[in-house]
Scaffold this motif. Structure first.
Motif, PDB file in Angstrom:
ATOM      1  N   ALA A  61       0.689  -1.163   0.136  1.00  0.00           N
ATOM      2  CA  ALA A  61      -0.034  -0.070   0.050  1.00  0.00           C
ATOM      3  C   ALA A  61       0.915   1.228  -0.002  1.00  0.00           C
ATOM      4  N   GLY A  62       2.051   1.145  -0.328  1.00  0.00           N
ATOM      5  CA  GLY A  62       2.992   2.264  -0.539  1.00  0.00           C
ATOM      6  C   GLY A  62       3.002   2.941  -1.832  1.00  0.00           C
ATOM      7  N   PRO A  63       4.126   3.541  -2.288  1.00  0.00           N
ATOM      8  CA  PRO A  63       4.426   4.277  -3.443  1.00  0.00           C
ATOM      9  C   PRO A  63       4.219   3.140  -4.478  1.00  0.00           C
ATOM     10  N   PRO A  64       3.671   3.813  -5.573  1.00  0.00           N
ATOM     11  CA  PRO A  64       3.393   2.633  -6.857  1.00  0.00           C
ATOM     12  C   PRO A  64       4.688   1.788  -7.306  1.00  0.00           C
ATOM     13  N   LYS A  65       5.652   2.568  -7.215  1.00  0.00           N
ATOM     14  CA  LYS A  65       6.936   1.919  -7.766  1.00  0.00           C
ATOM     15  C   LYS A  65       7.465   0.948  -7.036  1.00  0.00           C
ATOM     16  N   LEU A  66       7.044   0.775  -5.735  1.00  0.00           N
ATOM     17  CA  LEU A  66       7.551   0.067  -4.612  1.00  0.00           C
ATOM     18  C   LEU A  66       6.503  -1.084  -4.231  1.00  0.00           C
ATOM     19  N   ARG A  67       5.350  -1.238  -5.349  1.00  0.00           N
ATOM     20  CA  ARG A  67       4.551  -2.250  -5.323  1.00  0.00           C
ATOM     21  C   ARG A  67       4.692  -3.346  -6.468  1.00  0.00           C
ATOM     22  N   PRO A  68       4.355  -4.526  -6.092  1.00  0.00           N
ATOM     23  CA  PRO A  68       4.416  -5.093  -4.779  1.00  0.00           C
ATOM     24  C   PRO A  68       5.823  -5.314  -4.046  1.00  0.00           C
ATOM     25  N   TRP A  69       5.639  -5.486  -2.689  1.00  0.00           N
ATOM     26  CA  TRP A  69       6.929  -5.361  -1.904  1.00  0.00           C
ATOM     27  C   TRP A  69       7.295  -6.872  -1.706  1.00  0.00           C
TER      28      TRP A  69
END
Length: 414
Positions: free
Chosen positions: A168-176
């Motif tokens: 649920a973080g910044p788009p570039k860090l999804r998925p974690w």
């Protein structure tokens, strides 16, 4: 202008003295902590939502005791749910201890801490910034993530508590993408002990009543190693040990692993900033025919960390190493696999902060069945990656060159 220059010069001198003297003191106080060989069962999680669902269920089902240490807990919805569970369990009469890194958990407000304590949660903060070495103590973080529930379930790995860890973080860090293990078996005893050692260090509370000497004395690690807890944990299938490190201890541990390699080394890390000694060992391994494969993120979550890795990758790529950049979100996993002999899943990154500053804890698993499972996870991550070429890194790029130079100067603190 002259006055400004003098002020900057004096600040630089202070920072250098603070860091060097603080580090000298730190090195004089640490001793190696590693458990005996143990046998436990491991379940590996790579998705934050799945981990948090399992973890929160385990917390809610606790009957006796919850001990938790995290580097990061935030002030978002998932963090509030986590803290609410701890309050509810404490109100039920269960012993709940929550240990938080002082800087990593800055978003946990004092009002929240007060509510937790009023509910009966014992809250403490690890690694405070303190005199006389303010700058150095600010760099040394407790990066460990340990949970022990009812003295028979443990959790350890790379996930913290925050919305980015559940995609649920910044788009570039999804998925974690991360690796975290759930542990059952005799290893839980030792994980409990590691938590309590950190708790005692943070609070000066004598949690090991059988130890000689008054509260506040330096920890007697030899005595601690002899302690056992009546946890009733049965032996599991996988042989392993935990090794807790700080100051310069992790560098030596990684060098030992590299020297063990006969066929293959696989490193998964969000930040690849090795020391000169480790780089030399990796190059030596390549020259003796060991295959080296490194998995890192394609997208960075902090400035300059990616550029800091390029100077090392150029040297390794020239000697035949293979580097993959993970593109299906953000890669935050921390693992180290040597042949089919041993794999490491823990909290330490492959960078100078983890090597020289942070308090870390890694689990070294000596079990071919688990290693095969972990390699299957890594193979999936490689399929979601793009191979980094030497040609790409050697193409002229002025902005990247400037960033690399800056990253080199700051590599200790990235």
């Amino acid at each position: 202008m002259k006055v400004l220059g003098i002020c900057i010069f004096l600040i630089m001198i202070w920072l250098i003295l603070d860091f060097s003297l603080g580090r000298k003191q730190h090195l004089s106080r640490v001793s190696k902590r590693e458990t005996p060989f143990l046998h436990s069962n491991f379940e590996i999680f790579t998705n934050g939502k799945e981990l948090i669902h399992d973890y929160f269920n385990s917390l809610r089902q606790a009957k006796k005791q919850i001990h938790v240490l995290f580097y990061i807990v935030k002030n978002d919805a998932i963090s509030k749910e986590f803290l609410t569970i701890l309050k509810e369990k404490a109100l039920e009469g269960i012993e709940v201890r929550l240990l938080l890194d002082r800087l990593g958990c800055l978003k946990v407000k004092q009002a929240v801490v007060k509510e937790l304590r009023q509910a009966g949660v014992q809250v403490a903060f690890s690694a405070p910034v303190k005199l006389p070495f303010l700058f150095y103590s600010a760099q040394v973080r407790n990066h460990r993530k340990i949970s022990v529930i009812d003295e028979n379930i443990g959790y350890l790995g790379g996930f913290n508590i925050g919305k980015e860890y559940i995609d649920a973080g910044p788009p570039k860090l999804r998925p974690w993408r991360d690796y975290h293990v759930k542990i059952s078996g005799e290893g839980v005893n030792e994980l409990q002990k590691e938590f309590l050692l950190d708790w005692q260090h943070a609070t000066s509370e004598d949690v090991f009543l059988s130890w000689p000497g008054p509260v506040g004395m330096a920890v007697n690690w030899e005595a601690a190693a002899e302690l056992t807890f009546p946890l009733g944990c049965r032996m599991g299938a996988s042989r392993h040990q935990f090794i807790a490190t700080e100051a310069n201890q992790l560098e030596k541990q990684f060098i030992e692993l590299i020297r063990m390699a006969e066929k293959e080394i696989i490193i998964g890390t969000p930040y690849f900033i090795p020391s000169r000694e480790i780089l030399d060992e990796l190059l030596a391994a390549l020259k003796r025919g060991v295959r080296l494969l490194v998995v890192v993120p394609y997208y960075a979550d902090h400035p300059l960390v990616q550029e800091a890795s390029y100077r090392f990758f150029r040297r390794l790529l020239r000697e035949g190493a293979v580097v993959y950049q993970y593109k299906n979100g953000f890669y935050h996993a921390k693992t180290f696999v040597v042949d089919d002999k041993v794999c490491d899943v823990g909290t330490a990154n492959f960078d100078k902060r983890s090597l020289y500053l942070n308090k870390e804890i890694n689990c070294y698993i000596y079990d071919s069945v688990f290693i095969t499972r972990l390699k299957a996870v890594l193979e999936k991550d490689i399929q979601d990656s793009e191979r980094l070429s030497l040609e790409t890194l050697e193409k002229p790029n002025l902005l990247r060159t400037v960033k690399e130079a800056t990253a080199y100067c700051l590599s200790y603190f990235l």
